[in-house]
Design a protein around this motif. Structure first.
Motif, PDB file in Angstrom:
ATOM      1  N   ASP A 203      -5.682  -3.989  11.232  1.00 23.07           N
ATOM      2  CA  ASP A 203      -4.864  -2.942  10.504  1.00 23.07           C
ATOM      3  C   ASP A 203      -3.450  -2.996  10.554  1.00 23.07           C
ATOM      4  OD1 ASP A 203      -7.124  -1.573   9.877  1.00 23.07           O
ATOM      5  OD2 ASP A 203      -7.375  -0.486  11.712  1.00 23.07           O
TER       6      ASP A 203
ATOM      7  N   LYS B 113      -1.591  -1.672   7.774  1.00 22.79           N
ATOM      8  CA  LYS B 113      -0.645  -0.011   7.818  1.00 22.79           C
ATOM      9  C   LYS B 113      -0.140   0.405   8.826  1.00 22.79           C
ATOM     10  CE  LYS B 113      -5.351   1.789   9.349  1.00 22.79           C
ATOM     11  NZ  LYS B 113      -6.197   2.433   9.412  1.00 22.79           N
TER      12      LYS B 113
ATOM     13  N   LYS C 115       4.725   7.198   3.176  1.00 22.05           N
ATOM     14  CA  LYS C 115       4.872   7.784   4.247  1.00 22.05           C
ATOM     15  C   LYS C 115       5.140   7.809   5.360  1.00 22.05           C
ATOM     16  CE  LYS C 115       0.224   7.944   7.006  1.00 22.05           C
ATOM     17  NZ  LYS C 115      -1.251   7.715   7.797  1.00 22.05           N
TER      18      LYS C 115
ATOM     19  N   LYS D  20      -2.421   3.305  -9.351  1.00 23.63           N
ATOM     20  CA  LYS D  20      -3.488   2.316  -8.242  1.00 23.63           C
ATOM     21  C   LYS D  20      -2.178   1.973  -7.015  1.00 23.63           C
ATOM     22  CE  LYS D  20      -6.273  -0.810 -10.753  1.00 23.63           C
ATOM     23  NZ  LYS D  20      -6.445  -2.089 -11.581  1.00 23.63           N
ATOM     24  N   THR D  21      -2.659   2.113  -5.948  1.00 23.47           N
ATOM     25  CA  THR D  21      -0.618   1.549  -5.526  1.00 23.47           C
ATOM     26  C   THR D  21      -0.930   0.192  -4.541  1.00 23.47           C
ATOM     27  OG1 THR D  21      -1.595   3.987  -4.635  1.00 23.47           O
ATOM     28  CG2 THR D  21       0.160   2.466  -2.946  1.00 23.47           C
TER      29      THR D  21
ATOM     30  N   VAL E 130      -3.510  -0.945  -2.191  1.00 22.80           N
ATOM     31  CA  VAL E 130      -3.640  -1.027  -1.146  1.00 22.80           C
ATOM     32  C   VAL E 130      -4.856  -0.194  -1.685  1.00 22.80           C
ATOM     33  CG1 VAL E 130      -2.383  -2.616   0.258  1.00 22.80           C
ATOM     34  CG2 VAL E 130      -1.744   0.037  -1.093  1.00 22.80           C
ATOM     35  N   ASP E 131      -4.546   0.075  -2.636  1.00 26.27           N
ATOM     36  CA  ASP E 131      -4.922   1.951  -3.036  1.00 26.27           C
ATOM     37  C   ASP E 131      -5.612   2.111  -4.634  1.00 26.27           C
ATOM     38  OD1 ASP E 131      -6.175   4.787  -2.257  1.00 26.27           O
ATOM     39  OD2 ASP E 131      -4.988   5.554  -3.375  1.00 26.27           O
ATOM     40  N   GLU E 132      -6.599   2.511  -4.823  1.00 26.56           N
ATOM     41  CA  GLU E 132      -7.137   3.311  -6.241  1.00 26.56           C
ATOM     42  C   GLU E 132      -8.149   4.177  -7.151  1.00 26.56           C
ATOM     43  OE1 GLU E 132      -8.774   1.003  -9.971  1.00 26.56           O
ATOM     44  OE2 GLU E 132      -8.578  -0.438  -8.461  1.00 26.56           O
ATOM     45  N   GLN E 133      -8.217   5.062  -7.277  1.00 23.89           N
ATOM     46  CA  GLN E 133      -7.868   6.198  -6.899  1.00 23.89           C
ATOM     47  C   GLN E 133      -8.190   6.902  -9.226  1.00 23.89           C
ATOM     48  OE1 GLN E 133      -7.142   9.576  -5.096  1.00 23.89           O
ATOM     49  NE2 GLN E 133      -5.520   8.238  -4.044  1.00 23.89           N
TER      50      GLN E 133
ATOM     51  N   ASN F   9      -3.194   8.107   0.795  1.00 21.46           N
ATOM     52  CA  ASN F   9      -3.790   7.183   1.337  1.00 21.46           C
ATOM     53  C   ASN F   9      -2.797   6.566   2.865  1.00 21.46           C
ATOM     54  OD1 ASN F   9      -0.916   5.270   0.056  1.00 21.46           O
ATOM     55  ND2 ASN F   9      -2.685   5.382  -2.088  1.00 21.46           N
ATOM     56  N   ASP F  10      -3.254   5.355   3.131  1.00 24.93           N
ATOM     57  CA  ASP F  10      -2.065   4.934   3.966  1.00 24.93           C
ATOM     58  C   ASP F  10      -0.849   4.830   3.807  1.00 24.93           C
ATOM     59  OD1 ASP F  10      -4.732   4.681   5.728  1.00 24.93           O
ATOM     60  OD2 ASP F  10      -5.611   3.010   5.240  1.00 24.93           O
TER      61      ASP F  10
ATOM     62  N   SER G  35       1.702   9.260  -0.202  1.00 25.99           N
ATOM     63  CA  SER G  35       1.521  10.850  -0.682  1.00 25.99           C
ATOM     64  C   SER G  35       1.576  11.042  -2.034  1.00 25.99           C
ATOM     65  CB  SER G  35       1.469  11.861   0.800  1.00 25.99           C
ATOM     66  OG  SER G  35       3.571  11.718   0.402  1.00 25.99           O
TER      67      SER G  35
END
Length: 441
Positions: free
Chosen positions: A63, A66, A110, A136-137, A144-147, A158-159, A162
């Motif tokens: 990790d 993050k 974050k 997408k982030t 590192v993130d997709e929604q 996500n990590d 926000s």
């Protein structure tokens, strides 16, 4: 008809029945507390802003992105990788004071720090449902993130960021976050270090690393270490770089600079903080091979006279042995020997043994005796047995030698609630010198 039953304290029951107590057979305390715990106030581009972050090697390897904002192999984590060459767990206290969090119209990082400026938000129309958006982030070039959502209010943190629920989503090839900063000049400003040390005071660890070239900061760490060791009872050793003449068994002063482009002069502190934390209580770091990633300067540790002077001054030196770099002698800065504290206290292996005794005995008393066992002859005999068994276990692993349990005394103190313990211990140290007389017949 109901009958009596259950446990009893005295034989004063009225109802007929069986009254039975279940108790454990007395077992002596022989646990030795683990080593391998290090504390490190550190300047970071990313990571938990408040309090102390507890990390083990598995956490770092899995990790790191993050936790610290960089991949495990990134050059920014070189020092952190070095401390984990030997440490088991590290308590990180982020030094950044002030600073700011990067953000854009869609999201907010974050954590504080410049790494947040490497984040961007990419928004695309969903191929299957055009009324929805793929959000997408990115951290640099990595997703590192997709929604997939209809509105910003549906986005989950996500990590790394926000999301702003009141934002209006629109297709964008990439909207970077900006405005992130690390804050105070942490290597020269005392306040971030003091706040970090205050946070760490609630934790138990074997070593504390000082990552600074500034003498006022180094002195702050020295005085903190002396206060916690000598007044509060916390047992750890400070690791620093060119701290000066400090004369204390709790302070280890390494002399070799880290050299090369982009190197921190105090780079050896990372590896040595882990090495001193991770060494077993019955081992020494004398002649231990350096396998860290920093390049060490050997110009001050080339000759026998240089090495002799460094040892006399209580300095821990790395020197060249063939093609390898090794610790010359596992020593601390205590040099002004007295009748009460002789040269044994300059050896870190001795200090580790004494610290182990202090930590384990305090744990034994506080968890099994304090407020629980009467201060009578039977209670003191029980404590005598537990302390003696612990010392014999230390002798079994060759951390102590020639321990005589008959010299251990446990008696009532000046008040009814106090107990006084006296004992003699002889710590075992590793061989480091060999004198040979060879007679040729």
């Amino acid at each position: 008809m109901a009958l009596g039953g259950g446990p009893f304290l005295s034989q004063n029951k009225i109802l007929p029945g069986t009254y039975q107590n279940f108790i454990s057979a007395a077992r002596a305390f022989v646990n030795l507390s683990d080593r391998g715990y290090a504390a490190l106030p550190i300047a970071l581009d990313w990571g938990q802003d408040d309090g102390v972050l507890t990390v083990n090697l598995e956490d770092l390897q899995k990790d790191s992105l993050k936790l610290f904002g960089y991949d495990y192999t990134h050059s920014k984590l070189k020092g952190i990788r070095d401390i984990f060459k030997n440490a088991i767990t590290v308590f990180f206290a982020k030094l950044n004071l002030g600073g700011s969090i990067a953000e854009n119209i869609y999201a907010k990082a974050k954590y504080k720090g410049i790494r947040g400026n490497d984040i961007k938000i990419v928004i695309q129309a969903n191929v299957d449902e055009p009324t929805k958006f793929d959000v997408k982030t990115y951290l640099e070039a990595s997703v590192v993130d997709e929604q997939t959502v209809t509105t910003a209010a549906e986005l989950l943190a996500n990590d790394f960021v926000s999301f702003k629920s009141d934002a209006t989503l629109a297709v964008t090839a990439g909207t970077p976050l900006s405005g992130g900063s690390n804050g105070a000049t942490v290597l020269t400003a005392g306040t971030p270090h003091q706040l970090a040390l205050d946070d760490l005071e609630a934790y138990g660890f074997n070593t504390l690393g000082c990552l600074s070239n500034e003498q006022t900061i180094k002195d702050l760490y020295v005085e903190y270490t002396k206060r916690i060791r000598d007044q509060v009872g916390g047992k750890f050793q400070l690791i620093g770089h060119k701290l000066g003449a400090k004369d204390h068994e709790g302070i280890i002063d390494t002399q070799n600079d880290a050299i090369g482009e982009g190197e921190e002069l105090f780079g050896t502190v990372y590896w040595l903080t882990g090495a001193q934390a991770g060494v077993a209580v019955n081992k020494s770091n004398t002649n231990k091979k350096y396998d860290g990633e920093h390049t060490l300067d050997m110009s001050e540790t080339k000759t026998q006279s240089q090495l002799t002077n460094l040892l006399k001054g209580g300095k821990l030196a790395f020197h060249r042995v063939d093609d390898e770099t090794r610790i010359l002698e596992d020593v601390n800065t205590f040099t002004l020997f007295t009748v009460d504290k002789n040269e044994d206290f300059s050896m870190n292996q001795v200090i580790r043994v004494l610290d182990q005794i202090a930590i384990d005995t305090a744990q034994l008393f506080n968890t099994r005796y304090l407020g629980q066992v009467p201060n009578d002859q039977d209670g003191r005999i029980s404590l005598w047995n537990d302390i003696g068994r612990h010392r014999m276990e230390m002798q079994r692993i060759r951390a102590l030698q020639n321990y005589n349990k008959d010299e251990l005394t446990v008696a009532q103190g000046n008040s009814k609630k106090s107990v006084v313990v006296n004992e003699v211990v002889i710590p075992t140290v590793a061989m480091s010198q060999l004198y040979i007389t060879t007679t040729v017949a």
